[in-house]
Design an enzyme around this catalytic site. Structure first.
Site, PDB file in Angstrom:
ATOM      1  N   GLU A 288      71.587  13.891  23.219  1.00 53.06           N
ATOM      2  CA  GLU A 288      71.640  14.378  24.702  1.00 53.06           C
ATOM      3  C   GLU A 288      72.217  13.623  25.587  1.00 53.06           C
ATOM      4  O   GLU A 288      72.757  14.231  26.692  1.00 53.06           O
ATOM      5  CB  GLU A 288      69.975  14.831  24.973  1.00 53.06           C
ATOM      6  CG  GLU A 288      69.759  15.545  26.089  1.00 53.06           C
ATOM      7  CD  GLU A 288      69.661  15.011  27.325  1.00 53.06           C
ATOM      8  OE1 GLU A 288      69.690  15.494  28.455  1.00 53.06           O
ATOM      9  OE2 GLU A 288      69.665  13.622  27.420  1.00 53.06           O
TER      10      GLU A 288
ATOM     11  N   ASP B  97      66.937  10.575  21.252  1.00 51.24           N
ATOM     12  CA  ASP B  97      67.939   9.503  21.952  1.00 51.24           C
ATOM     13  C   ASP B  97      67.776   8.857  23.140  1.00 51.24           C
ATOM     14  O   ASP B  97      67.259   9.463  24.171  1.00 51.24           O
ATOM     15  CB  ASP B  97      69.490   9.945  21.691  1.00 51.24           C
ATOM     16  CG  ASP B  97      70.084  11.032  22.524  1.00 51.24           C
ATOM     17  OD1 ASP B  97      69.064  11.937  22.851  1.00 51.24           O
ATOM     18  OD2 ASP B  97      71.032  10.939  23.065  1.00 51.24           O
TER      19      ASP B  97
END
Length: 344
Positions: free
Chosen positions: A140, A79
């Site tokens: 994250e 991500d």
């Protein structure tokens, strides 16, 4: 390996707008997870799984067994942060471009580029002498809740001899680094309300409290101009680096002038001036404001006195600071520092 092919494959990964903080990109995050899973299968991994979420799963996989060899967990994330403000980009953030021997695109340096390099390095090793386990997550940049929940349920997934995290930078050009610790994160939103509804400044201005003003004052009480965070107990567990660590840092090719001009690209450095810049960056906790919402922010004019305003903030935490404790300390400080006529 074929450089042209590698750049083509990396660009394919970087084009996926896997912004985990925006629900509109949920399917893009899933697409990035599928890309990672396909790469793991190409490596010959078994038990490739999507764990914990349909849209932001942890991609897990096991490399070929090497009996008697140590086990290494490869951690990374697919991500990325939102690319705003888009006007600051030379090229569109999800159209990777090569300039001056560097590839530019959202995720190229955090963390798709590093994940890609690790996977391709392993692919270039015909018989790795260790057991690989992969945990590549998709939240994250949004607190890693899916990963944390997974590991609470299944802690055996991180049984290994070591974990490799490739999510940091070189200290200087051609000067790679092994990072042994990173600061943690406490993310929060602070909302203040000053009245039942927004009010017209022509009728109420000068007497009615303004949520933006009150929020601004509250934030400056939480963190002073000198950089000190005014949350009771916040610094109590913080320990200074050892003399050996401080001496080692002084040997690094780091100057405040270069850091300011080439990295920050601003006019001054701020923070607790009695500590070195590296201490402020690596060994001290922080309080940062990321955005403020409320009132009228569209084009044109609207003379509103906002009734509510919200600040998105985070605190970077250092060893011995506990997330739950810091959350309680922040909430208590907000209540103590907000005026009685403000709901916070």
């Amino acid at each position: 390996m074929d450089q042209e092919r590698l750049l083509r494959e990396l660009s394919e990964f970087l084009r996926i707008p896997s912004v985990s903080t925006l629900p509109a990109h949920n399917q893009d995050c899933r697409a990035a997870a599928e890309w990672v899973a396909a790469e793991l299968r190409r490596l010959g991994c078994r038990d490739v799984e999507f764990l914990g979420s349909d849209t932001h799963p942890v991609v897990s996989g096991k490399g070929p067994d090497v009996p008697g060899a140590p086990t290494l967990i490869i951690y990374g994330h697919y991500d990325v942060q939102p690319p705003d403000p888009l006007a600051e980009w030379t090229n569109p953030p999800f159209e990777p471009t090569i300039r001056d021997g560097k590839i530019y695109g959202r995720g190229a340096a955090d963390d798709k580029g590093q994940v890609f390099c690790l996977l391709k390095a392993i692919a270039a090793s015909p018989r790795p002498p260790i057991n690989f386990r992969f945990l590549i997550e998709g939240e994250e940049e949004y607190g890693s809740k899916v990963l944390f929940d997974l590991l609470k349920r299944e802690p055996q997934r991180v049984r290994a001899d070591a974990v490799l995290v490739a999510d940091m930078s070189y200290v200087a050009p051609a000067w790679p680094a092994v990072y042994t610790t990173l600061r943690g994160l406490c993310y929060a939103e602070i909302t203040v309300r000053t009245s039942k509804t927004d009010l017209h400044s022509g009728e109420y201005g000068g007497a009615a409290p303004n949520a933006h003003e009150e929020l601004g004052r509250l934030l400056t009480r939480l963190k002073g101009e000198d950089g000190k965070i005014n949350i009771p107990g916040f610094y109590a567990p913080v320990k200074r680096p050892s003399k050996a660590e401080l001496a080692a840092w002084k040997k690094l090719p780091f100057t405040e002038k270069d850091f300011l001009q080439k990295r920050v690209q601003g006019k001054a450095l701020v923070g607790l001036k009695k500590y070195s810049v590296l201490e402020r960056l690596w060994a001290l906790p922080t309080f940062e404001i990321h955005g403020i919402l409320g009132g009228f922010t569209g084009e044109g004019a609207k003379t509103v006195i906002p009734a509510e305003a919200t600040a998105k903030v985070s605190m970077r935490l250092v060893p011995n600071q506990k997330l739950a404790t810091v959350e309680r300390q922040l909430a208590a400080a907000v209540q103590r520092l907000a005026p009685k006529y403000v709901t916070a």
